[in-house]
Design a protein around this motif. Sequence first.
Motif: not given
Length: 71
Positions: A29-36
């Motif tokens: 959706a183009g939303v930044y999510c913390e992955v690490g």
Amino acid sequence: MQNTIIANIEFFAAALSQKVITAWQEDPAGVYCEVGRGIVEKYTETYVRIRNVDTGKKSHYARETTMFQTL
């Protein structure tokens, strides 16, 4: 306050100081999510390896598709 890490010298400083950084990637959706989250162990022009301070797990993230920030 979070600062975005882009330059090699910034990754070097974060690794040297053992500062915890976060890795963020865009979802569909183009939303930044913390992955690490963890300490920089190694970096090159194409990727950054982060070691999670709690589990010790090492993860590689492409610099082209990942945003890195200090905590």
